[in-house]
Design a protein around this motif. Structure first.
Motif, PDB file in Angstrom:
ATOM      1  N   VAL A   1       0.829  -1.208   0.000  1.00  0.00           N
ATOM      2  CA  VAL A   1       0.000   0.000   0.000  1.00  0.00           C
ATOM      3  C   VAL A   1       0.866   1.262   0.000  1.00  0.00           C
ATOM      4  CG1 VAL A   1      -1.652   1.347   1.372  1.00  0.00           C
ATOM      5  CG2 VAL A   1      -2.013  -1.104   1.071  1.00  0.00           C
TER       6      VAL A   1
ATOM      7  N   CYS B   1       2.608   1.704  -3.433  1.00  0.00           N
ATOM      8  CA  CYS B   1       1.664   2.034  -4.510  1.00  0.00           C
ATOM      9  C   CYS B   1       0.958   3.374  -4.279  1.00  0.00           C
ATOM     10  CB  CYS B   1       0.636   0.910  -4.662  1.00  0.00           C
ATOM     11  SG  CYS B   1      -0.518   1.191  -6.015  1.00  0.00           S
ATOM     12  N   ASP B   2       0.302   3.500  -3.143  1.00  0.00           N
ATOM     13  CA  ASP B   2      -0.541   4.683  -2.933  1.00  0.00           C
ATOM     14  C   ASP B   2       0.201   5.900  -2.397  1.00  0.00           C
ATOM     15  OD1 ASP B   2      -2.651   3.321  -3.904  1.00  0.00           O
ATOM     16  OD2 ASP B   2      -3.562   2.869  -1.967  1.00  0.00           O
TER      17      ASP B   2
ATOM     18  N   LEU C   1      -2.108  -5.723  -2.424  1.00  0.00           N
ATOM     19  CA  LEU C   1      -2.701  -4.387  -2.442  1.00  0.00           C
ATOM     20  C   LEU C   1      -4.189  -4.451  -2.113  1.00  0.00           C
ATOM     21  CD1 LEU C   1      -1.411  -2.480  -5.571  1.00  0.00           C
ATOM     22  CD2 LEU C   1      -1.525  -1.623  -3.243  1.00  0.00           C
TER      23      LEU C   1
ATOM     24  N   ARG D   1      -5.595  -2.679   1.115  1.00  0.00           N
ATOM     25  CA  ARG D   1      -6.558  -1.580   1.010  1.00  0.00           C
ATOM     26  C   ARG D   1      -7.857  -1.909   1.738  1.00  0.00           C
ATOM     27  NH1 ARG D   1      -5.278  -0.537  -5.314  1.00  0.00           N
ATOM     28  NH2 ARG D   1      -4.120   1.399  -5.087  1.00  0.00           N
TER      29      ARG D   1
END
Ligand code: ZN
Lengths: 211, 83
Positions: free
Chosen positions: A143, A146-147, A171, A175
């Protein structure tokens, strides 16, 4: 293995501009200033020791992120409270598809605006960071990379050395758990109930007005 | 005489939701992406869901971090001198 003077200079020139980013990543993973400092320092030390193994210097950034990620995972696995993700996966089945959006966007609430947008605006950075910090280690890494860091599946797959399918499933699980935690926090802290009271009050006022 | 658009297969909300994260992460391409975008033009619920996930992702990307501490900076300087 001591670096030559030239290598030292090269290493510094490549790493110094990335220190802020490394520290930022460490902070999001540890959610604690002291641990983040230790993690960033340890990663830089390892990078320095292994600098000669870096063949393509253009890849210094993903290489450093990989060292930091591996250092983080090793440190976490050495801790007593470490839970392997297989275990998490077995015990938290219903977390798989948790969606904050589905919880909030109830049709009967829709008429007082955009509650899901409001919730995101009302959450403090601290609330979100605490929720990220409580995710199982492998999910947290996925996470954050990626985010928070904005890396692609391909980049994450190379950094963590796992297939893209694994990145996607970590992911998705990460999430889902994150959204569930934010949902519980929103309920406990009253971010949502306050709105509901407003809604009740307005309804009452409206009814009284009609009488 | 069919236009490009008519070749796009209609997908269900269930199918659309499976693609939401690939979409917001820029991992969805070609036909799959076109099908999802076509669905989003006609389905308010899935559209709102995508907007929500995008918003949350963007909120995460903007999280503030306490500035790098002076002690860390000194530790790193010392470390780099050592090698
Ligand atoms: Zn739909």
């Amino acid at each position: 293995m001591k670096l030559t003077k030239d290598e030292q200079e090269d290493f510094k020139a490549l790493v110094l501009p990335l220190l802020d980013e490394l520290h930022r990543l460490a902070y999001h993973l540890c959610h604690n200033q002291c641990d983040a400092d230790d993690l960033a320092a340890e990663a830089v030390k390892k990078a320095c020791e292994n600098f000669r193994r870096l063949r393509d210097r253009a890849k210094i950034k993903p290489w450093l992120i990989r060292i930091l990620s591996n250092t983080f995972i090793s440190a976490c696995r050495a801790r007593k409270d470490y839970r392997a993700i297989e275990y998490v996966e077995d015990t938290d089945q219903e977390g798989e598809h948790f969606s904050l959006f589905t919880q909030i966007s109830q049709p009967f609430l829709l008429w007082w605006g955009n509650p899901e947008r409001e919730l995101i605006n009302k959450l403090l950075d601290e609330d979100i960071q605490r929720a990220i910090g409580s995710l199982p280690v492998e999910f947290r890494l996925a996470v954050v990379l990626c985010d928070v860091e904005g890396l692609s599946y391909q980049e994450i797959s190379e950094i963590l050395q796992v297939p893209i399918g694994t990145v996607r499933s970590r992911l998705a699980r990460g999430r889902s758990i994150l959204q569930k935690k934010l949902w519980h926090h929103a309920q406990e802290s009253g971010i949502l109930t306050r709105k509901k009271d407003d809604h009740e009050n307005r309804k009452k006022a409206h009814q009284e007005h009609q009488l | 005489m069919k236009t490009e658009k008519k070749h796009i297969k209609s997908i269900s909300c269930e199918e659309a939701l499976k693609r939401v994260f690939d979409y917001i992460d820029e991992h969805l391409r070609g036909k799959s992406r076109a099908e999802l975008e076509h669905h989003l033009e006609t389905c308010r619920h899935c559209f709102d869901r995508v907007e929500f996930e995008k918003l949350l992702k963007s909120r995460l990307s903007k999280l503030k971090v306490e500035a790098q501490s002076e002690t860390l900076r000194k530790r790193l300087d010392a470390l780099l001198e050592q090698f």
